[in-house]
Design a protein around this motif. Structure first.
Motif, PDB file in Angstrom:
ATOM      1  N   ILE A 113     -13.951   2.794  25.990  1.00 12.46           N
ATOM      2  CA  ILE A 113     -13.306   3.781  25.257  1.00 12.46           C
ATOM      3  C   ILE A 113     -12.445   2.923  24.138  1.00 12.46           C
ATOM      4  O   ILE A 113     -11.460   2.367  24.640  1.00 12.46           O
ATOM      5  CB  ILE A 113     -12.363   4.616  26.112  1.00 12.46           C
ATOM      6  CG1 ILE A 113     -13.286   5.300  27.406  1.00 12.46           C
ATOM      7  CG2 ILE A 113     -11.483   5.649  25.292  1.00 12.46           C
ATOM      8  CD1 ILE A 113     -14.147   6.216  26.888  1.00 12.46           C
ATOM      9  N   SER A 173     -16.441  14.165  25.575  1.00 11.26           N
ATOM     10  CA  SER A 173     -15.012  13.498  25.722  1.00 11.26           C
ATOM     11  C   SER A 173     -15.032  12.429  26.453  1.00 11.26           C
ATOM     12  O   SER A 173     -15.961  12.170  27.280  1.00 11.26           O
ATOM     13  CB  SER A 173     -13.892  14.723  26.232  1.00 11.26           C
ATOM     14  OG  SER A 173     -14.217  14.652  27.588  1.00 11.26           O
ATOM     15  N   LYS A 174     -13.891  11.724  26.616  1.00  9.65           N
ATOM     16  CA  LYS A 174     -13.799  10.220  27.350  1.00  9.65           C
ATOM     17  C   LYS A 174     -13.934  10.879  28.738  1.00  9.65           C
ATOM     18  O   LYS A 174     -14.270   9.928  29.453  1.00  9.65           O
ATOM     19  CB  LYS A 174     -12.735   9.605  26.796  1.00  9.65           C
ATOM     20  CG  LYS A 174     -11.297  10.308  27.130  1.00  9.65           C
ATOM     21  CD  LYS A 174     -10.284   9.078  26.650  1.00  9.65           C
ATOM     22  CE  LYS A 174      -8.831   9.852  26.878  1.00  9.65           C
ATOM     23  NZ  LYS A 174      -8.396  10.322  28.049  1.00  9.65           N
ATOM     24  N   ASP A 175     -13.390  11.780  29.253  1.00 10.49           N
ATOM     25  CA  ASP A 175     -13.433  12.288  30.475  1.00 10.49           C
ATOM     26  C   ASP A 175     -14.779  12.761  31.119  1.00 10.49           C
ATOM     27  O   ASP A 175     -15.006  12.573  32.010  1.00 10.49           O
ATOM     28  CB  ASP A 175     -12.528  13.485  30.696  1.00 10.49           C
ATOM     29  CG  ASP A 175     -11.292  13.119  30.224  1.00 10.49           C
ATOM     30  OD1 ASP A 175     -10.716  12.017  30.470  1.00 10.49           O
ATOM     31  OD2 ASP A 175     -10.342  13.934  29.748  1.00 10.49           O
ATOM     32  N   HIS A 180      -9.740   2.349  21.411  1.00 11.04           N
ATOM     33  CA  HIS A 180      -8.424   3.010  20.480  1.00 11.04           C
ATOM     34  C   HIS A 180      -8.097   2.351  19.426  1.00 11.04           C
ATOM     35  O   HIS A 180      -7.451   2.930  18.424  1.00 11.04           O
ATOM     36  CB  HIS A 180      -7.249   3.029  21.548  1.00 11.04           C
ATOM     37  CG  HIS A 180      -7.498   4.087  22.831  1.00 11.04           C
ATOM     38  ND1 HIS A 180      -7.100   5.180  22.819  1.00 11.04           N
ATOM     39  CD2 HIS A 180      -8.038   3.485  24.061  1.00 11.04           C
ATOM     40  CE1 HIS A 180      -7.541   5.735  24.195  1.00 11.04           C
ATOM     41  NE2 HIS A 180      -8.040   4.715  24.805  1.00 11.04           N
ATOM     42  N   ASN A 193     -22.476   4.759  19.352  1.00 11.18           N
ATOM     43  CA  ASN A 193     -21.402   5.773  19.784  1.00 11.18           C
ATOM     44  C   ASN A 193     -21.975   6.690  20.353  1.00 11.18           C
ATOM     45  O   ASN A 193     -23.199   7.233  20.261  1.00 11.18           O
ATOM     46  CB  ASN A 193     -20.795   6.173  18.657  1.00 11.18           C
ATOM     47  CG  ASN A 193     -19.820   4.887  17.683  1.00 11.18           C
ATOM     48  OD1 ASN A 193     -20.047   5.168  16.627  1.00 11.18           O
ATOM     49  ND2 ASN A 193     -19.462   3.944  18.328  1.00 11.18           N
ATOM     50  N   TYR A 238     -10.400   9.208  17.083  1.00 15.08           N
ATOM     51  CA  TYR A 238     -10.086   8.140  18.260  1.00 15.08           C
ATOM     52  C   TYR A 238      -9.674   9.085  19.465  1.00 15.08           C
ATOM     53  O   TYR A 238      -9.104   9.842  19.380  1.00 15.08           O
ATOM     54  CB  TYR A 238      -9.030   7.319  17.900  1.00 15.08           C
ATOM     55  CG  TYR A 238      -9.739   6.158  16.938  1.00 15.08           C
ATOM     56  CD1 TYR A 238     -10.336   5.008  17.541  1.00 15.08           C
ATOM     57  CD2 TYR A 238      -9.734   6.510  15.596  1.00 15.08           C
ATOM     58  CE1 TYR A 238     -10.892   4.143  16.699  1.00 15.08           C
ATOM     59  CE2 TYR A 238     -10.566   5.529  14.835  1.00 15.08           C
ATOM     60  CZ  TYR A 238     -10.833   4.337  15.354  1.00 15.08           C
ATOM     61  OH  TYR A 238     -11.541   3.481  14.487  1.00 15.08           O
ATOM     62  N   PRO A 239     -10.095   8.518  20.791  1.00 12.45           N
ATOM     63  CA  PRO A 239     -10.693   7.405  20.816  1.00 12.45           C
ATOM     64  C   PRO A 239     -12.077   7.480  20.520  1.00 12.45           C
ATOM     65  O   PRO A 239     -12.917   8.602  20.714  1.00 12.45           O
ATOM     66  CB  PRO A 239     -10.500   7.051  22.563  1.00 12.45           C
ATOM     67  CG  PRO A 239     -10.390   8.500  22.939  1.00 12.45           C
ATOM     68  CD  PRO A 239      -9.479   9.083  21.918  1.00 12.45           C
ATOM     69  N   ILE A 285     -15.973   6.306  21.613  1.00  9.85           N
ATOM     70  CA  ILE A 285     -16.680   6.046  22.930  1.00  9.85           C
ATOM     71  C   ILE A 285     -18.050   5.162  22.471  1.00  9.85           C
ATOM     72  O   ILE A 285     -18.953   5.623  21.852  1.00  9.85           O
ATOM     73  CB  ILE A 285     -17.285   7.279  23.461  1.00  9.85           C
ATOM     74  CG1 ILE A 285     -16.130   8.298  23.946  1.00  9.85           C
ATOM     75  CG2 ILE A 285     -18.057   6.927  24.942  1.00  9.85           C
ATOM     76  CD1 ILE A 285     -16.592   9.578  24.648  1.00  9.85           C
ATOM     77  N   TYR A 321     -20.092   1.563  28.814  1.00  6.17           N
ATOM     78  CA  TYR A 321     -19.335   2.062  27.681  1.00  6.17           C
ATOM     79  C   TYR A 321     -17.909   1.535  27.595  1.00  6.17           C
ATOM     80  O   TYR A 321     -17.458   0.911  28.436  1.00  6.17           O
ATOM     81  CB  TYR A 321     -19.255   3.622  27.704  1.00  6.17           C
ATOM     82  CG  TYR A 321     -18.635   4.058  28.879  1.00  6.17           C
ATOM     83  CD1 TYR A 321     -19.045   4.302  30.193  1.00  6.17           C
ATOM     84  CD2 TYR A 321     -17.247   4.609  28.849  1.00  6.17           C
ATOM     85  CE1 TYR A 321     -18.256   4.714  31.442  1.00  6.17           C
ATOM     86  CE2 TYR A 321     -16.229   4.931  29.672  1.00  6.17           C
ATOM     87  CZ  TYR A 321     -16.915   5.089  31.009  1.00  6.17           C
ATOM     88  OH  TYR A 321     -16.239   5.437  32.105  1.00  6.17           O
TER      89      TYR A 321
END
Ligand code: ZN
Length: 138
Positions: free
Chosen positions: A72, A106-108, A74, A101, A83-84, A86, A70
């Motif tokens: 991330i 979340s990106k976390d 921006h 996508n 944004y962001p 994924i 993947y």
């Protein structure tokens, strides 16, 4: 995404990819399978990379897969996306890899090896695009 934000751009459909996008418009995820050697392939193309056969079948996929990689994203930004974004490479359980996508995450939370499931997002012109979300059991 804001309620008045434009929806995502539609795909560019070619003679080779029409079978994929036509199925997506019906909420189905498909891949080509060589009618001679049985190898699945994606993206759609006229010739089998394994045996050079031009004989092709279309098979429906489960939409279940595993995150291979993947990014991330921006920039650059398009008003249709939050944004962001994924961006993901998904290894589908049937053995083909798809770029897409990851949504509803979340990106976390994203990690290589996570189990994902396809669903479909609509575009500005009413087309449907396969995107992925985490599986509940992953
Ligand atoms: Zn083949």
């Amino acid at each position: 995404m804001a309620a008045d934000a434009p929806t995502r751009p539609s795909p560019t459909v070619t003679d080779d990819s029409a079978v994929f996008w036509d199925a997506a418009a019906e909420g189905r995820l498909v891949a080509q399978r060589c009618a001679d050697c049985g190898r699945l392939r994606h993206p759609p193309r006229p010739m089998c990379p394994a045996c050079s056969s031009l004989e092709v079948e279309v098979v429906e996929l489960s939409g279940m897969g595993t995150l291979y990689s993947y990014a991330i994203l921006h920039h650059p930004q398009h008003p249709a996306f939050d944004y962001p974004v994924i961006g993901v490479l998904v290894d589908l359980d049937e053995g083909v890899r798809l770029m897409s996508n990851l949504t509803s995450a979340s990106k976390d939370d994203v990690h290589i090896g996570m189990r994902v499931q396809a669903h479909f997002a609509s575009t500005a012109d009413g087309a449907m695009i396969p995107v992925f979300r985490p599986r509940e059991d992953s």
